[in-house]
Design a protein around this motif. Structure first.
Motif, PDB file in Angstrom:
ATOM      1  N   THR A 188       0.801  -1.239  -0.051  1.00 35.97           N
ATOM      2  CA  THR A 188       0.029   0.015  -0.243  1.00 35.97           C
ATOM      3  C   THR A 188       1.004   1.260   0.254  1.00 35.97           C
ATOM      4  O   THR A 188       0.418   2.433   0.287  1.00 35.97           O
ATOM      5  CB  THR A 188      -1.421   0.150   1.174  1.00 35.97           C
ATOM      6  OG1 THR A 188       0.172   0.052   2.252  1.00 35.97           O
ATOM      7  CG2 THR A 188      -1.781  -1.329   1.360  1.00 35.97           C
ATOM      8  N   TRP A 211      -0.465   6.870  -9.620  1.00 33.93           N
ATOM      9  CA  TRP A 211       0.294   6.057  -8.132  1.00 33.93           C
ATOM     10  C   TRP A 211       0.656   6.996  -7.145  1.00 33.93           C
ATOM     11  O   TRP A 211       0.042   6.625  -5.876  1.00 33.93           O
ATOM     12  CB  TRP A 211       2.270   5.649  -8.928  1.00 33.93           C
ATOM     13  CG  TRP A 211       2.949   4.763  -7.799  1.00 33.93           C
ATOM     14  CD1 TRP A 211       2.149   4.597  -5.966  1.00 33.93           C
ATOM     15  CD2 TRP A 211       4.309   3.836  -7.811  1.00 33.93           C
ATOM     16  NE1 TRP A 211       2.834   3.446  -5.537  1.00 33.93           N
ATOM     17  CE2 TRP A 211       4.265   3.539  -6.022  1.00 33.93           C
ATOM     18  CE3 TRP A 211       5.033   4.222  -8.259  1.00 33.93           C
ATOM     19  CZ2 TRP A 211       5.304   2.293  -6.252  1.00 33.93           C
ATOM     20  CZ3 TRP A 211       5.960   3.455  -8.325  1.00 33.93           C
ATOM     21  CH2 TRP A 211       6.447   2.659  -7.231  1.00 33.93           C
ATOM     22  N   TRP A 259      -3.446   4.887  -6.279  1.00 35.24           N
ATOM     23  CA  TRP A 259      -3.018   3.560  -5.621  1.00 35.24           C
ATOM     24  C   TRP A 259      -3.679   2.333  -4.912  1.00 35.24           C
ATOM     25  O   TRP A 259      -3.984   1.290  -5.858  1.00 35.24           O
ATOM     26  CB  TRP A 259      -1.544   3.635  -5.386  1.00 35.24           C
ATOM     27  CG  TRP A 259      -1.306   2.199  -5.174  1.00 35.24           C
ATOM     28  CD1 TRP A 259      -1.097   1.546  -3.686  1.00 35.24           C
ATOM     29  CD2 TRP A 259       0.042   1.417  -6.239  1.00 35.24           C
ATOM     30  NE1 TRP A 259      -0.086   0.732  -3.744  1.00 35.24           N
ATOM     31  CE2 TRP A 259       0.367   0.203  -5.477  1.00 35.24           C
ATOM     32  CE3 TRP A 259       0.050   2.242  -7.894  1.00 35.24           C
ATOM     33  CZ2 TRP A 259       1.071  -0.204  -5.905  1.00 35.24           C
ATOM     34  CZ3 TRP A 259       1.074   1.342  -8.132  1.00 35.24           C
ATOM     35  CH2 TRP A 259       1.929  -0.606  -6.803  1.00 35.24           C
ATOM     36  N   SER A 260      -4.570   2.942  -4.081  1.00 38.77           N
ATOM     37  CA  SER A 260      -5.103   1.768  -3.937  1.00 38.77           C
ATOM     38  C   SER A 260      -6.488   1.368  -4.435  1.00 38.77           C
ATOM     39  O   SER A 260      -7.018   0.322  -4.218  1.00 38.77           O
ATOM     40  CB  SER A 260      -5.968   2.384  -2.435  1.00 38.77           C
ATOM     41  OG  SER A 260      -6.819   3.291  -2.822  1.00 38.77           O
ATOM     42  N   ARG A 297      -2.177  -2.071 -11.158  1.00 35.02           N
ATOM     43  CA  ARG A 297      -0.482  -1.697 -10.273  1.00 35.02           C
ATOM     44  C   ARG A 297       0.774  -2.323 -10.768  1.00 35.02           C
ATOM     45  O   ARG A 297       1.442  -1.993 -10.825  1.00 35.02           O
ATOM     46  CB  ARG A 297      -0.479  -2.314  -9.173  1.00 35.02           C
ATOM     47  CG  ARG A 297      -1.273  -1.278  -8.337  1.00 35.02           C
ATOM     48  CD  ARG A 297      -1.188  -1.999  -6.651  1.00 35.02           C
ATOM     49  NE  ARG A 297      -2.520  -1.781  -5.996  1.00 35.02           N
ATOM     50  CZ  ARG A 297      -2.049  -1.511  -4.597  1.00 35.02           C
ATOM     51  NH1 ARG A 297      -2.010  -2.261  -4.197  1.00 35.02           N
ATOM     52  NH2 ARG A 297      -3.493  -1.000  -3.685  1.00 35.02           N
TER      53      ARG A 297
END
Length: 187
Positions: free
Chosen positions: A9, A101, A105-106, A113
């Motif tokens: 993460t 990013w 990202w999450s 990713r």
């Protein structure tokens, strides 16, 4: 039972370092994009590419000079398109991947990713290739020699950018390996 998979993460105390590295990536992307855009907007880049390269490489010798004279200059327009498109694409990918990013990202998920990280690695390889060719075609001396002009730069941009791009690509490759080893998460 505690999950022993690597943390992918990128939160916590390392986040500011990652954001700093991604900011450098954005600036590199900006440099690539603006270089490509200036060639497009100049309008005469394609028509003058072969003659500019002929003048730029007149003092070179050896296999690289033979390649330039025998392959690149006779196909100047094609290589001019490749340079422009390559610079624009590198800029877009480096900036876009860094922004994704940092901001999304999450939400990207496992495949997203991998794509973002893979594009950063691939763009780094292409960018290093282009920078090394620009460096060689420019007839620049070895990048770590003392500058002939005491007011000149110690390391030129075409020598510095590959080093930075290798670092950024290496970090992205390390993160890609972490993402793959963690595998897709089940929500």
């Amino acid at each position: 039972m505690q999950d022993k998979r690597p943390d992918v993460t990128f939160e916590g105390s390392a986040r500011p370092l990652l954001i700093g590295l991604l900011a450098v990536q954005i600036f590199l992307g900006y440099e690539w994009f603006m270089s490509g855009l200036s060639k497009v907007l100049a309008g005469d880049f394609l028509s003058g590419f072969a003659s500019t390269l002929t003048d730029q490489t007149k003092d070179l010798s050896g296999p690289y000079k033979s390649f330039i004279d025998g392959v690149v200059i006779p196909n100047g327009q094609l290589f001019g398109y490749l340079v422009m498109a390559g610079e624009l694409a590198l800029g877009i990918v480096l900036i876009g991947a860094a922004l994704l990013w940092i901001t999304r990202w999450s939400q990207l998920g496992f495949t997203g990713r991998q794509i973002v990280l893979g594009l950063i690695v691939l763009s780094g390889v292409v960018a290093v290739f282009m920078n090394v060719n620009f460096h060689l075609a420019g007839g620049a001396s070895h990048p770590w020699l003392i500058a002939a002009d005491p007011n000149g730069e110690g390391v030129d941009l075409d020598s510095l950018m590959p080093i930075i791009q290798v670092i950024i690509s290496g970090v992205a490759l390390a993160f890609l390996r972490r993402v793959r080893s963690a595998g897709p998460t089940v929500a």
